[in-house]
Design an enzyme around this catalytic site. Sequence first.
Site, PDB file in Angstrom:
ATOM      1  CG  ASP A 174       3.407  21.773 -38.922  1.00 40.10           C
ATOM      2  OD1 ASP A 174       3.747  22.363 -37.882  1.00 40.10           O
ATOM      3  OD2 ASP A 174       3.145  22.377 -39.981  1.00 40.10           O
TER       4      ASP A 174
ATOM      5  CG  HIS B  31       4.552  24.076 -33.737  1.00 35.94           C
ATOM      6  ND1 HIS B  31       5.478  25.076 -33.889  1.00 35.94           N
ATOM      7  CD2 HIS B  31       4.374  23.548 -34.973  1.00 35.94           C
ATOM      8  CE1 HIS B  31       5.827  25.185 -35.158  1.00 35.94           C
ATOM      9  NE2 HIS B  31       5.174  24.262 -35.845  1.00 35.94           N
TER      10      HIS B  31
ATOM     11  CG  HIS C  96      -3.698  27.411 -33.266  1.00 37.87           C
ATOM     12  ND1 HIS C  96      -2.807  28.420 -33.028  1.00 37.87           N
ATOM     13  CD2 HIS C  96      -3.272  26.804 -34.407  1.00 37.87           C
ATOM     14  CE1 HIS C  96      -1.888  28.441 -33.980  1.00 37.87           C
ATOM     15  NE2 HIS C  96      -2.138  27.466 -34.831  1.00 37.87           N
TER      16      HIS C  96
ATOM     17  CG  HIS D 250       8.034  27.490 -42.934  1.00 39.87           C
ATOM     18  ND1 HIS D 250       6.951  27.111 -42.174  1.00 39.87           N
ATOM     19  CD2 HIS D 250       7.533  28.315 -43.878  1.00 39.87           C
ATOM     20  CE1 HIS D 250       5.851  27.690 -42.644  1.00 39.87           C
ATOM     21  NE2 HIS D 250       6.178  28.439 -43.674  1.00 39.87           N
TER      22      HIS D 250
ATOM     23  CG  ASP E 231       8.028  25.274 -38.721  1.00 44.03           C
ATOM     24  OD1 ASP E 231       7.882  25.110 -39.941  1.00 44.03           O
ATOM     25  OD2 ASP E 231       7.108  25.111 -37.906  1.00 44.03           O
TER      26      ASP E 231
ATOM     27  NE  ARG F 118       1.047  26.525 -30.860  1.00 37.24           N
ATOM     28  CZ  ARG F 118       1.466  26.659 -32.106  1.00 37.24           C
ATOM     29  NH1 ARG F 118       2.697  27.082 -32.361  1.00 37.24           N
ATOM     30  NH2 ARG F 118       0.672  26.396 -33.117  1.00 37.24           N
TER      31      ARG F 118
ATOM     32  CG  HIS G  20       7.457  20.217 -37.975  1.00 39.10           C
ATOM     33  ND1 HIS G  20       7.729  20.717 -39.221  1.00 39.10           N
ATOM     34  CD2 HIS G  20       6.845  21.210 -37.300  1.00 39.10           C
ATOM     35  CE1 HIS G  20       7.308  21.973 -39.294  1.00 39.10           C
ATOM     36  NE2 HIS G  20       6.751  22.286 -38.135  1.00 39.10           N
TER      37      HIS G  20
END
Lengths: 318, 446
Positions: free
Chosen positions: B315, B70, B319, B189, B162, B72, B68
């Site tokens: 996860d 991200h 950001h 999710h 997700d 981006r 899991h």
Amino acid sequence: MLGKHLLSAADLTRDQALLILDTTSELAAVTDRSVKKLPTLRGRTVVNLFFEDSTRTRLSFELAAKRLSADVITFSAKGSSVSKGESLKDTALTLEAMGADAVIIRHGASGAPERLATAGWIDGAVLNAGDGTHEHPTQALLDAYTLRRHTRDGQGDLSGVRVVIVGDVLHSRVARSNVLLLQTLGADVTLVAPPTLLPVGVENWPCKVSYHLDDVLPDADAVMMLRVQAERMAGAYFPSTLEYSRMYGLDARRMALMSPDAIVMHPGPMNRGLEISADVADADRAVVVEQVANGVNVRMACLYLLLGGASSEGDGSQ
Amino acid sequence: MTSMIIRGVQPYGEAAQDVEISDGVIARISPAGSPTGSPASAAASQKVFDVELDAAGCVLLPGLVDLHTHLREPGREDSETIATGSRAAAKGGFTCVHAMANTAPVADTAGVVEQVWRRGVDADLVDVRPVGAVTVGLQGAQLAELGAMASSAAQVRVFSDDGLCVHDPLLMRRALEYVKAFDGVVAQHAQDPRLTEGAQMNEGELSGRLGLAGWPAVAEEAIIARDVLLAEHVDSRLHVCHVSTAGSVEVVRWAKARGIRVTAEATPHHLLLTEELVASFDPIYKVNPPLRREEDVMALREAVIDGTIDIIATDHAPHPREDKDCEWAAAAMGMIGLETALPIAAQVFIESGRMDWRQLCERMSVTPARIGRVADQGAVIEVGAPANLVVWDPAQTTVVTPAMFESKSANSPYLDRTFAGAVRHVVFRGRPTVVDGQVVSGEVAS
């Protein structure tokens, strides 16, 4: 003395809260004079930073700062970073560059004043003028001041004063700050609302909870009605405004259950016909207008105490 | 191909060995300090390796596999790219990550997943396994072309919306059924959207006090309960992303006891942090699902230990700074986690004595590779096994600073924390990707 900021009613000890109330009493004498102005904050800059519309709170703070001779700027930043306007941070940096000694902030996001005070963006004092569904400490202070005048002759704390707060507690910053402050001052608070409008965990708050308004009215020294927004129906919090009024509205029949000396309070603006009927709103025991007047004095006291009453830096006088 | 020796390392924290690697596989494992190379060779002790890694006192584990992540890219290259995310993964001890589908455009076609996969091959630091979206555009309305993604060069086996829940029970049923054709798994999710409208933090006494809209545990538990029953009904594989509540653990435990083919993951942050941190209103702690209560953290730990929760997954959610440098409600949800996952797992499970390294490898390498159907990852350390390995140095410390991250973002809730131990070396397909804590790209000679 108070801390640097006023962010939450929980920040105030009993002594600090009493200091604010006593200072308010002294400043109230000024308000009664024909020239309602003190030189205390001359040369200090106070910024009203309002991300939410609230004419009455903004005017109240503005008047309070002006009566203390501060320079007051009002910054209406409708549309926060949420709606792609200027971010809270950039607004804060702008105010800092302008030399704000205190920032009075009203914001739709819970915790925005805390963020402003602790993120390192500004140096000045931060006063919370209402944040989201979190807190509104100066409202609680003006309510406490009003309660003290009517139940304690304007002296001491609120030990044993029985206050019933009715309505949308879940979304009410007024209720949160009042529960905290009134508990600090020794009052006995009961929240009344449908179960849907009470926060999870309310059973552990320092107050009693009831679903039945009629049961608690006879013992109350004061009943505080919270504003209910009709749009709450979208979240299925209650079936209809009519049902809400029937079960939790304060009308003449219910007012007759109250003891003769008990007062009716409302933070405004009132929804006449929803949480309060017109005949109650206009009754002698309704102190809504007095709350507004007390609000100015309480906010004067907060600014006075937070800014130390001292002149701007370098002056040396105290 | 690189030949390599890792000297004095302790596989699974057991006896010290010299581990020789050539042609991308483990060629020889011999007691530390014994002559190297083939014993039959007279010149054995003189054998020269392209890379020699000192690892005395260190623990050797199979490379970590994250189910899991991200990354981006495409779409939010300001927060992370496949290249920077691969560097972060390598630095954290991973040799394989699964790139979640909620990119822009969404990874819901063979074209997008193949592009993500190729960019991963180009970065060449970890295996980047794209996760395919379950529904077109994550909209929850129409199944994406799952078969096309499965048969693409990316060989997608894990499908997930997700960030959003596949809420429609009929679509969830169909997705579970459909992926059986290629041994896929639907990673859910679990979040009922109606029960979490505007939700900001765990719903409980603290959310009531802070005036932040609550994210109730039941919104997760109800979806998991429904999904395990659906998985049972159609006899398919379900994976539950980021389990966060004690109640969810009970539901998963019940489902497993019933023989339902469900696997579940917990994140390092849900195994370490509690909702009390939210009282600061610092959005660095804003994450979805939200940080929960102490009792939830404890239940998750027990579930990881007893295997009810099969794996730890990061996860990792990068950001940019402005998305956290604001008031709580305006902030983005998510935390980066690749570079702190192993230090946290080691603290929670190894230092505490609750697990040994072999068990932790099951949770962070073997089982995630199996759920994702990834060949050549999560293998037992033995001669002939693919050389995807991580060397953990318990004598060092991991001091979390913004400067330490290889990730393009620094939204870590652990800034200024220090964890015991550090990732020292990482070997990916037989060549070093991290040496002495530094990411090295391409072939490196000693």
